[in-house]
Scaffold this motif. Structure first.
Motif, PDB file in Angstrom:
ATOM      1  N   GLU A 304      -1.605  -7.286 -14.642  1.00 49.66           N
ATOM      2  CA  GLU A 304      -1.211  -5.775 -14.688  1.00 49.66           C
ATOM      3  C   GLU A 304      -0.662  -5.303 -13.363  1.00 49.66           C
ATOM      4  O   GLU A 304      -0.290  -4.254 -13.445  1.00 49.66           O
ATOM      5  CB  GLU A 304      -2.782  -4.930 -14.989  1.00 49.66           C
ATOM      6  CG  GLU A 304      -3.374  -5.224 -16.205  1.00 49.66           C
ATOM      7  CD  GLU A 304      -4.814  -4.551 -16.279  1.00 49.66           C
ATOM      8  OE1 GLU A 304      -5.403  -3.961 -15.190  1.00 49.66           O
ATOM      9  OE2 GLU A 304      -5.542  -4.572 -17.365  1.00 49.66           O
ATOM     10  N   LEU A 305      -0.477  -6.142 -12.622  1.00 47.85           N
ATOM     11  CA  LEU A 305       0.036  -5.952 -11.551  1.00 47.85           C
ATOM     12  C   LEU A 305       1.565  -5.596 -11.578  1.00 47.85           C
ATOM     13  O   LEU A 305       2.361  -5.893 -12.406  1.00 47.85           O
ATOM     14  CB  LEU A 305      -0.118  -6.922 -10.249  1.00 47.85           C
ATOM     15  CG  LEU A 305      -1.429  -7.399  -9.753  1.00 47.85           C
ATOM     16  CD1 LEU A 305      -1.749  -8.608  -8.865  1.00 47.85           C
ATOM     17  CD2 LEU A 305      -1.981  -5.963  -8.802  1.00 47.85           C
ATOM     18  N   PRO A 306       2.066  -4.753 -10.703  1.00 41.42           N
ATOM     19  CA  PRO A 306       3.522  -4.301 -10.779  1.00 41.42           C
ATOM     20  C   PRO A 306       4.194  -5.490 -10.754  1.00 41.42           C
ATOM     21  O   PRO A 306       4.177  -6.345  -9.649  1.00 41.42           O
ATOM     22  CB  PRO A 306       3.895  -3.292  -9.782  1.00 41.42           C
ATOM     23  CG  PRO A 306       2.265  -2.712  -9.706  1.00 41.42           C
ATOM     24  CD  PRO A 306       1.520  -3.879  -9.837  1.00 41.42           C
ATOM     25  N   ASP A 334       2.527   2.575  -0.463  1.00 37.89           N
ATOM     26  CA  ASP A 334       1.921   3.323  -1.457  1.00 37.89           C
ATOM     27  C   ASP A 334       1.316   2.471  -2.294  1.00 37.89           C
ATOM     28  O   ASP A 334       0.555   2.953  -3.344  1.00 37.89           O
ATOM     29  CB  ASP A 334       2.757   4.461  -2.082  1.00 37.89           C
ATOM     30  CG  ASP A 334       2.951   5.519  -1.198  1.00 37.89           C
ATOM     31  OD1 ASP A 334       2.405   5.941  -0.095  1.00 37.89           O
ATOM     32  OD2 ASP A 334       4.097   6.046  -1.532  1.00 37.89           O
ATOM     33  N   SER A 335       1.639   1.031  -2.593  1.00 36.64           N
ATOM     34  CA  SER A 335       1.201   0.332  -3.386  1.00 36.64           C
ATOM     35  C   SER A 335      -0.289  -0.188  -3.515  1.00 36.64           C
ATOM     36  O   SER A 335      -0.760  -0.729  -4.467  1.00 36.64           O
ATOM     37  CB  SER A 335       2.016  -0.997  -3.384  1.00 36.64           C
ATOM     38  OG  SER A 335       1.900  -1.863  -2.229  1.00 36.64           O
ATOM     39  N   GLU A 337      -2.820   1.937  -3.270  1.00 37.36           N
ATOM     40  CA  GLU A 337      -3.610   2.560  -4.309  1.00 37.36           C
ATOM     41  C   GLU A 337      -3.277   1.773  -5.888  1.00 37.36           C
ATOM     42  O   GLU A 337      -4.476   2.178  -6.312  1.00 37.36           O
ATOM     43  CB  GLU A 337      -3.035   4.074  -4.285  1.00 37.36           C
ATOM     44  CG  GLU A 337      -3.123   4.657  -3.225  1.00 37.36           C
ATOM     45  CD  GLU A 337      -4.506   4.660  -2.720  1.00 37.36           C
ATOM     46  OE1 GLU A 337      -5.497   4.927  -3.598  1.00 37.36           O
ATOM     47  OE2 GLU A 337      -4.735   4.796  -1.498  1.00 37.36           O
ATOM     48  N   LYS A 338      -2.322   1.330  -6.182  1.00 39.37           N
ATOM     49  CA  LYS A 338      -2.250   0.849  -7.302  1.00 39.37           C
ATOM     50  C   LYS A 338      -3.156  -0.722  -7.480  1.00 39.37           C
ATOM     51  O   LYS A 338      -3.946  -0.723  -8.494  1.00 39.37           O
ATOM     52  CB  LYS A 338      -0.688   0.294  -7.800  1.00 39.37           C
ATOM     53  CG  LYS A 338       0.192   1.383  -7.750  1.00 39.37           C
ATOM     54  CD  LYS A 338       1.512   1.168  -7.817  1.00 39.37           C
ATOM     55  CE  LYS A 338       2.464   2.217  -7.902  1.00 39.37           C
ATOM     56  NZ  LYS A 338       3.956   2.028  -8.064  1.00 39.37           N
ATOM     57  N   TYR A 339      -3.093  -1.193  -6.348  1.00 32.69           N
ATOM     58  CA  TYR A 339      -4.142  -2.481  -6.337  1.00 32.69           C
ATOM     59  C   TYR A 339      -5.504  -2.016  -6.395  1.00 32.69           C
ATOM     60  O   TYR A 339      -6.177  -2.529  -6.960  1.00 32.69           O
ATOM     61  CB  TYR A 339      -3.751  -3.280  -5.066  1.00 32.69           C
ATOM     62  CG  TYR A 339      -2.582  -4.057  -4.917  1.00 32.69           C
ATOM     63  CD1 TYR A 339      -2.603  -5.461  -5.637  1.00 32.69           C
ATOM     64  CD2 TYR A 339      -1.410  -3.854  -4.628  1.00 32.69           C
ATOM     65  CE1 TYR A 339      -1.331  -6.290  -5.639  1.00 32.69           C
ATOM     66  CE2 TYR A 339      -0.110  -4.654  -4.481  1.00 32.69           C
ATOM     67  CZ  TYR A 339      -0.284  -5.797  -5.039  1.00 32.69           C
ATOM     68  OH  TYR A 339       0.807  -6.799  -5.098  1.00 32.69           O
ATOM     69  N   GLU A 341      -6.849   0.709  -7.345  1.00 30.67           N
ATOM     70  CA  GLU A 341      -7.134   0.987  -9.056  1.00 30.67           C
ATOM     71  C   GLU A 341      -7.658  -0.344  -9.608  1.00 30.67           C
ATOM     72  O   GLU A 341      -8.454  -0.332 -10.764  1.00 30.67           O
ATOM     73  CB  GLU A 341      -6.089   1.851  -9.484  1.00 30.67           C
ATOM     74  CG  GLU A 341      -6.417   2.162 -10.829  1.00 30.67           C
ATOM     75  CD  GLU A 341      -5.207   3.126 -11.440  1.00 30.67           C
ATOM     76  OE1 GLU A 341      -5.133   3.537 -12.657  1.00 30.67           O
ATOM     77  OE2 GLU A 341      -4.326   3.336 -10.744  1.00 30.67           O
ATOM     78  N   LEU A 342      -6.615  -1.279  -9.746  1.00 29.34           N
ATOM     79  CA  LEU A 342      -6.768  -2.408 -10.491  1.00 29.34           C
ATOM     80  C   LEU A 342      -7.942  -3.243 -10.263  1.00 29.34           C
ATOM     81  O   LEU A 342      -8.781  -3.801 -10.978  1.00 29.34           O
ATOM     82  CB  LEU A 342      -5.733  -3.390 -10.352  1.00 29.34           C
ATOM     83  CG  LEU A 342      -4.180  -2.724 -11.098  1.00 29.34           C
ATOM     84  CD1 LEU A 342      -3.116  -3.767 -10.686  1.00 29.34           C
ATOM     85  CD2 LEU A 342      -4.406  -2.723 -12.630  1.00 29.34           C
TER      86      LEU A 342
END
Length: 394
Positions: A304-306, A334-335, A337-339, A341-342
């Motif tokens: 799911e990681l970008p 800002d990445s 936050e995406k990590y 969340e996962l």
């Protein structure tokens, strides 16, 4: 002299010599039945490890000896199924306070085994960094000290550990997570440790209201603050294990904010100075067979990681600061936050699979936050959902 303090013979060889690695020490402690001796050996092992007298966490040149399915335990403590345990009461009587104190001592004794089991079962198999061994050696040492002071308090009050029945439900959940470090960290070292933070203030109040100020202060001044750090260790290493699977993420080879220590094993636990990924020549770590369940779980995060995060040459240099209470958390523009969340979504999946039922409020949000355990991790797990005719009802 300290070398003479190791007096427990190996059950297999009868050897009286001290173990060579921290994992060897953990195995000896898990094989020790007497709870007082278990705590003493744990304190000795942790002290020697943390000051550098034990050179290696494990020996990479030989297969690790597996830990026992169940640690050795004293036969003097009568075990009952949880459903048959007498009610502890609310501390309004001396008998109720003794039962509460005995239950706390029992929990701390099991916590000693849990801390050494995670070292012995997963440390080498998952090629964990040296800081992982540091953290759980400290946790184990704390838990042993907690058991020791609670047991001593029982004796001061005319009782002793083993005078009342107990249950081993804590180890039942350990057995359910024996194949997965992610699951063990989530259930035992996040959910259960955080639950202890939720109930300790009420427990302290009950001892104080019952006139037992000495026990209240013991719990308040010694045990409560250290339990916060134990929960933080679970959160820290759950996050690390998830993010380690992605080679471009700055936590893939080390934990930011933790000072590295000189040893024969580098950041990712290999013997030659390479990361686990470099040593195996693969883009993602190849996990040991007995913990292969984590491979699938971590892969879910990685899938799911970008596709493009931190691809530039300066990506690793952008790790800037660790946050609240020294938790090993990093920032990458800002990445992060995406990590995060996962990682949290993975935590939710793991807890729903391995923990029975929803989490029970009220939560000690202040203590949980001090441990780096934010509401986003646990609040979605507190309400059991039911689906009726296509509708989700909370």
């Amino acid at each position: 002299m300290e070398a003479m303090d190791f007096t427990v013979a190996s059950a297999d060889t009868g050897c009286q010599e001290p173990p060579n690695t921290l994992v060897d020490w953990a195995l000896e402690i898990l094989s020790t039945a007497d709870p007082d001796e278990k705590a003493r050996l744990g304190d000795l092992a942790a002290s020697r490890w943390l000051r550098g007298d034990i050179p290696l966490p494990y020996d990479p040149s030989r297969p690790a000896r597996p830990p026992p399915d169940r640690p050795a335990r004293s036969a003097e403590v009568r075990l009952l199924p949880p459903s048959r345990m007498p009610k502890l009461g609310k501390g309004g009587s001396a008998q109720s306070r003794l039962a509460m104190l005995h239950s706390l001592a029992h929990t701390e004794s099991w916590a000693v085994d849990l801390s050494w089991d995670i070292v012995a079962r997963f440390g080498a198999a998952m090629r964990m960094p040296r800081d992982f061994f540091d953290d759980f050696a400290r946790v184990a040492q704390d838990e042993g000290r907690h058991y020791t002071v609670l047991s001593a308090r029982l004796r001061e009050l005319g009782s002793h550990y083993g005078a009342l029945p107990a249950h081993d439900g804590l180890w039942d959940s350990a057995m359910r997570t024996s194949h997965s470090l992610l699951a063990r960290l989530a259930v035992e070292h996040c959910v259960h440790e955080a639950r202890g933070l939720d109930v300790l203030p009420t427990t302290i109040s009950r001892f104080r209201a019952g006139g037992d100020e000495q026990t209240a202060r013991l719990l308040e001044d010694i045990i409560y603050p250290e339990e916060v750090t134990h929960c933080s260790a679970g959160v820290r290493w759950f996050r690390y294990l998830c993010l380690r699977s992605h080679g471009n993420h700055p936590t893939s080879c080390s934990v930011p904010g933790l000072e590295p220590r000189s040893s024969g094993l580098p950041g990712d636990g290999t013997a030659d100075g390479k990361t686990a990924r470099e040593a195996e020549g693969e883009p993602t770590p190849k996990l040991a067979k007995d913990v292969r369940g984590d491979d699938k779980m971590v892969q879910q995060v990685e899938d799911e990681l970008p596709s493009r995060i931190a691809q530039d040459a300066n990506g690793r240099s952008k790790v800037t600061e660790h946050v609240e209470d020294g938790l090993a958390k990093c920032k990458l523009d800002d990445s992060i936050e995406k990590y995060e969340e996962l990682v949290i979504r993975t935590f939710h999946r793991v807890v729903r699979e391995y923990f029975r039922g929803p989490l029970k409020p009220p939560f000690n949000t202040e203590a949980r936050k001090a441990a780096g355990f934010e509401p986003a991790w646990y609040e979605p797990l507190a309400v059991k959902e039911a689906c009726i005719e296509g509708e989700t009802i909370e």
